[in-house]
Motif scaffolding. Structure first.
Motif, short mmCIF file in Angstrom:
data_model
loop_
_atom_site.label_atom_id
_atom_site.label_comp_id
_atom_site.label_asym_id
_atom_site.label_seq_id
_atom_site.Cartn_x
_atom_site.Cartn_y
_atom_site.Cartn_z
N VAL A 1 13.98 -2.70 8.68
CA VAL A 1 13.97 -3.51 8.43
C VAL A 1 12.30 -3.96 8.99
CG1 VAL A 1 13.10 -4.89 11.04
CG2 VAL A 1 15.22 -4.19 10.84
N ALA A 2 11.22 -2.92 9.33
CA ALA A 2 9.95 -2.80 8.95
C ALA A 2 9.61 -3.19 7.11
CB ALA A 2 9.66 -1.37 9.46
N LEU A 3 9.92 -2.08 6.64
CA LEU A 3 10.15 -2.43 5.23
C LEU A 3 10.12 -3.82 4.99
CD1 LEU A 3 9.50 -0.61 2.38
CD2 LEU A 3 11.43 -0.11 2.15
N PHE A 4 11.56 -4.00 5.16
CA PHE A 4 11.88 -6.09 4.66
C PHE A 4 10.52 -6.35 5.26
CE2 PHE A 4 13.47 -9.86 5.79
CZ PHE A 4 14.53 -10.01 4.50
N VAL A 5 10.03 -6.73 6.56
CA VAL A 5 9.23 -7.26 6.90
C VAL A 5 8.26 -6.73 6.24
CG1 VAL A 5 7.44 -7.50 8.67
CG2 VAL A 5 9.85 -7.24 9.56
N LEU B 1 11.60 7.52 6.00
CA LEU B 1 11.67 7.49 7.33
C LEU B 1 13.41 6.96 7.25
CD1 LEU B 1 9.41 5.45 9.89
CD2 LEU B 1 10.88 7.36 10.13
N ILE B 2 13.25 6.52 6.01
CA ILE B 2 14.94 5.97 5.54
C ILE B 2 15.72 6.62 5.22
CG2 ILE B 2 16.23 4.53 4.67
CD1 ILE B 2 14.06 2.16 4.71
N GLY B 3 15.36 7.30 3.94
CA GLY B 3 15.47 9.26 3.77
C GLY B 3 16.24 9.85 4.88
N ALA B 4 15.50 10.04 5.53
CA ALA B 4 15.20 10.68 7.41
C ALA B 4 16.78 10.64 7.90
CB ALA B 4 14.20 10.94 8.02
N GLY B 5 16.69 9.55 8.30
CA GLY B 5 17.76 8.56 8.40
C GLY B 5 19.20 8.68 7.87
N VAL B 6 19.36 8.40 6.87
CA VAL B 6 20.60 8.61 6.29
C VAL B 6 20.88 10.13 5.99
CG1 VAL B 6 21.63 8.64 3.84
CG2 VAL B 6 20.27 6.84 4.56
N PRO C 1 0.70 -1.02 0.02
CA PRO C 1 -0.35 0.11 0.33
C PRO C 1 0.67 1.48 -0.16
CG PRO C 1 -0.87 -1.45 1.90
CD PRO C 1 -0.19 -2.22 0.91
N GLY C 2 0.43 2.21 -0.72
CA GLY C 2 1.19 3.82 -0.64
C GLY C 2 1.90 4.42 0.45
N ARG C 3 0.84 4.07 0.81
CA ARG C 3 0.86 5.31 3.10
C ARG C 3 2.00 4.48 3.42
NH1 ARG C 3 -4.89 8.29 4.35
NH2 ARG C 3 -5.03 9.12 2.51
N PRO C 4 1.69 3.25 3.58
CA PRO C 4 3.13 2.93 4.90
C PRO C 4 4.63 2.35 3.41
CG PRO C 4 1.18 1.11 5.03
CD PRO C 4 0.76 2.79 3.45
N ARG C 5 4.82 2.36 1.92
CA ARG C 5 5.39 2.04 1.87
C ARG C 5 6.01 3.78 1.99
NH1 ARG C 5 5.18 0.72 -4.31
NH2 ARG C 5 3.67 2.54 -4.81
N LEU C 6 5.52 4.43 0.84
CA LEU C 6 5.54 5.63 1.40
C LEU C 6 6.70 6.13 2.50
CD1 LEU C 6 6.31 8.36 -0.25
CD2 LEU C 6 4.32 9.09 0.67
#
Length: 197
Positions: free
Chosen positions: A156-160, A87-92, A77-82
């Protein structure tokens, strides 16, 4: 997608958002009442390693096919993926900022009413600093303890979610095969039991 995958992703994603928020708040001017670096280290240890291990076993038993996982990522689904990609981008970005602003001082503490930090370059050891330097080093410690685990938990969340989507597709394929087999068995039964002349 199975409920366990959703719970796993929510735990990892929620903790990631919390830790990255703390890391981002350390960049604001002034001193904020944020959790101590020791608490953040404890939180990351309690959450990151179990959730990452759980994700590893999910991926291990689910197999890994890069093309299949890429398709599963597109099916999320679009919202969780986005949200997780953000979050990953902000972390980087926060990791890059932390690396650019880090210096040779760490482990800010208050000892007997004095502000001390540990100097890692030149003459290594504990040195006394003023309050402003103490707060800057403490914020750097907080950011360092939050940003890497926060980014890892978002991954991890995205991979799961991706492995959960792959498993959901596999379950649907198995159910479709069972249904097709049941239909073919019931349609073949009258033909094999024909009347004798």
């Amino acid at each position: 997608m199975r409920t366990s995958s959703k719970v796993h992703a929510v735990l990892a994603g929620g903790t990631s958002a919390l830790m990255l928020l703390v890391a981002g708040l350390t960049l604001l001017p002034g001193s904020l009442p944020l959790p101590s670096p020791r608490f953040l280290a404890l939180l990351s240890g309690v959450t990151l390693f179990p959730l990452m291990g759980w994700a590893f076993f999910r991926g291990l038993f689910g197999g890994f096919d890069r093309d299949l996982h890429r398709l599963a990522f597109r099916c999320l689904p679009g919202r969780p993926r986005l949200a997780l990609v953000a979050l990953i981008g902000a972390g980087v970005v926060l990791c890059a900022v932390d690396a650019a602003t880090s210096d040779s001082r760490q482990d800010a503490e208050v000892r007997d009413g004095r502000y001390v930090v540990f100097e890692t370059s030149g003459r290594r050891g504990t040195v006394e600093v003023d309050r402003r330097e103490y707060e800057a080093v403490r914020e750097g410690d907080q950011r360092g303890m939050a940003v890497i685990p926060g980014t890892a938990l978002a991954a991890v969340a995205l991979f799961v979610l991706v492995t959960g989507e792959v498993r959901r597709a596999d379950d649907e394929a198995v159910e479709a095969a069972k249904a097709a087999k049941a239909v073919s068995t019931t349609s073949a039964a009258p033909a094999s039991g024909g009347t004798r002349s």
